[in-house]
Design a protein around this motif. Structure first.
Motif, short mmCIF file in Angstrom:
data_model
loop_
_atom_site.label_atom_id
_atom_site.label_comp_id
_atom_site.label_asym_id
_atom_site.label_seq_id
_atom_site.Cartn_x
_atom_site.Cartn_y
_atom_site.Cartn_z
N GLU A 204 0.79 -1.19 -0.04
CA GLU A 204 -0.01 -0.12 0.05
C GLU A 204 0.86 1.13 0.17
O GLU A 204 0.65 2.23 -0.77
CB GLU A 204 -0.88 -0.02 1.34
CG GLU A 204 -2.13 -1.21 1.08
CD GLU A 204 -2.65 -1.28 2.31
OE1 GLU A 204 -2.64 -0.29 3.34
OE2 GLU A 204 -3.66 -2.22 2.62
N CYS A 205 1.94 1.31 0.72
CA CYS A 205 2.95 2.46 0.82
C CYS A 205 3.56 2.79 -0.43
O CYS A 205 3.72 3.74 -0.89
CB CYS A 205 3.91 2.38 1.78
SG CYS A 205 5.00 3.51 1.88
N ARG B 155 1.11 4.28 -2.85
CA ARG B 155 0.71 5.75 -2.49
C ARG B 155 1.92 6.76 -3.12
O ARG B 155 1.92 7.72 -3.48
CB ARG B 155 0.50 5.95 -0.99
CG ARG B 155 -0.82 5.43 -0.47
CD ARG B 155 -0.87 5.93 0.83
NE ARG B 155 0.24 5.90 1.75
CZ ARG B 155 0.42 4.88 2.53
NH1 ARG B 155 -0.42 3.85 2.57
NH2 ARG B 155 1.48 4.72 3.35
#
Length: 503
Positions: free
Chosen positions: A238-239, A242
């Motif tokens: 997820e990081c 982003r």
């Protein structure tokens, strides 16, 4: 030939021991070779991977019990006693005798190895720590240490062949292929590779991602590599999404990613050797106690950048990462130094030694004189000698007695199954040795010269630790010798030319 491997994988142990065993197994595997992995801890996906490659797998079911014996520092990694583990391992190998047992496990020492002698002919130990005694026939420690040559004194049997240093690094073949395309990192940093091992139980990957995300002046692309056993895999994915970072999970393109990168952030261990092979400058952190000396010694030699201090990991990375990114001369220097230490041929060297068609080495003795005289005067040998003429027996006899008693030269005989296969000579000048080699006429089997040369180099390392360089002189037109030396890690230093003047 039947080869067994004993290794484990867990969050505590990591996957590095398994990966280098798999790398060696892949190099040794060929028609007629049976390979079996014996593991106590093995995730299902790695179990399936072994079976897909055609390797047998046996899960050791020794009962979990606390050992009452004084064991190695990492004894708790085993989860049982060495005797119980050895008993279960022998049961897993009870369907016949095994030619070779490869052991890569910090929790096993000479007591376990001695128990296994009854079902295996030879034992090959892979170690990094030099913190326990072994009963083995070969020992490999592929790491760079400043005192590498003395680490296993009195810790292996007298007959044990020790393979010490990055020259024997077990790197997958794709790293050698990528090295052929790699160049010194002499430009700006456009791409950074982040990799802290397949497991990374302390999540240094995720913590480094936060530092990278907060860098205001960041102008480089980031590749993040994690294994599918990473405990924070969803958060990291997820990081990366982003921040626009490329996330690679359990990738088989590590060599390509390293070759594409201009700089790396990562741990110690085998990944250090992979980065060195491709000349990749690295800011490195020791993620385990056994990596501290490896990383520290390498940093002192200018092979990597290892920040020290008492700050947190995040504070250290935030301070030192921009410093290395902006220091182009330092990165170029590290790239050059690293590529000189790891040449990518270690796997083939080790595989050649473990081949069932093994070559042994011994110093020549007086009874070898007649055979060496006949070999040296064979037309195929004389053709590429400095003096191509026939040597008279009296001259040979005088020379042979002299070289046997010499302190500046040594003559070695290579043999296989008690039959001689070749001759290697070293002449010593200070810390240099000049080598000459030939195969016994009729023994020109593919790969035999390389095995002979490698065995002789190991003999030289074990008996003349003061020698730092080996030089070879090749006669013009001897393409076979040129290919032999180039394929054995030698590089061309200069060329010699001759012109004969007519009277």
């Amino acid at each position: 030939m039947r080869i067994a491997f004993r290794t484990d994988v867990s969050v505590q142990i990591g996957s590095g021991h398994f990966q280098r065993c798999l790398t060696l197994a892949n190099a040794l595997f060929k028609p007629g070779i049976a390979i079996r992995f014996c593991c106590r801890h093995l995730p299902p996906q790695l179990h399936a991977k072994l079976q897909q490659r055609g390797y047998q797998v046996r899960i050791i079911d020794a009962p979990s019990e606390a050992s009452t014996e004084q064991g190695p520092p990492h004894a708790e990694w085993l989860g049982t006693s060495q005797l119980a583990d050895a008993t279960s391992c022998k049961e897993a190998l009870s369907d016949g005798e095994w030619d070779l047992l490869v052991v890569d496990h910090y929790a096993l020492d000479e007591r376990w190895e001695r128990e296994m002698r009854s079902c295996v002919k030879k034992i090959f130990v892979i170690d990094d720590l030099a913190d326990r005694v072994h009963d083995c026939d070969w020992l490999l420690d592929q790491n760079y240490y400043r005192d590498a040559e003395s680490r296993y004194v009195n810790k292996v049997p007298a007959h044990c062949c020790c393979l010490i240093g990055p020259r024997y690094a077990l790197l997958r073949k794709e790293f050698m292929a990528a090295r052929n395309q790699a160049a010194l990192r002499a430009g700006p940093v456009n791409r950074v590779l982040l990799f802290f091992g397949g497991v990374d139980k302390d999540n240094l990957t995720g913590r480094a991602l936060h530092v990278l995300a907060a860098m205001r002046s960041r102008s480089f692309r980031v590749d993040v590599v994690i294994g599918n056993m990473h405990p924070f895999i969803d958060e990291i994915r997820e990081c990366c999404c982003r921040q626009g970072f490329d996330c690679h999970i359990q990738t088989d393109r590590m060599a390509v990613l390293m070759a594409q990168a201009d700089m790396a952030i990562g741990a110690g261990g085998t990944a250090v050797l992979e980065r060195w092979c491709l000349g990749l400058p690295t800011i490195a952190f020791a993620t385990a106690e056994n990596q501290m000396r490896q990383v520290g010694d390498a940093a002192r030699e200018g092979l990597l950048y290892a920040p020290d201090g008492h700050e947190t990991f995040e504070e250290t990375l935030e301070k030192h990462l921009p410093a290395l990114v902006d220091n182009m001369p330092l990165r170029e220097h590290m790239s050059f130094q690293a590529m000189a230490v790891v040449d990518g041929l270690g796997l083939s060297r080790v595989a050649a030694l473990l081949d069932d068609d093994v070559v042994q080495i011994r110093p020549a003795c007086l009874s070898d004189s007649r055979e060496i005289f006949e070999w040296r005067n064979h037309p195929d040998i004389r053709r590429f000698c400095g003096d191509p003429g026939v040597i008279p027996w009296e001259m040979h006899e005088q020379w042979f007695k002299g070289i046997l008693s010499s302190t500046t030269s040594v003559l070695l005989i290579g043999y296989r199954e008690m039959a001689p296969v070749g001759v290697v000579r070293y002449d010593f000048i200070d810390s240099d040795a000049r080598v000459s080699i030939y195969l016994v006429p009729g023994q020109e089997k593919k790969g035999l010269g390389r095995k002979l040369l490698l065995r002789a180099e190991i003999w030289l390392k074990n008996h003349r630790g003061d020698i730092r360089k080996i030089r070879a002189r090749i006669m013009a037109g001897n393409g076979r010798s040129r290919a032999l030396f180039e394929g054995s890690g030698y590089h061309e230093e200069s060329a010699s030319f001759l012109k004969e003047l007519q009277p």
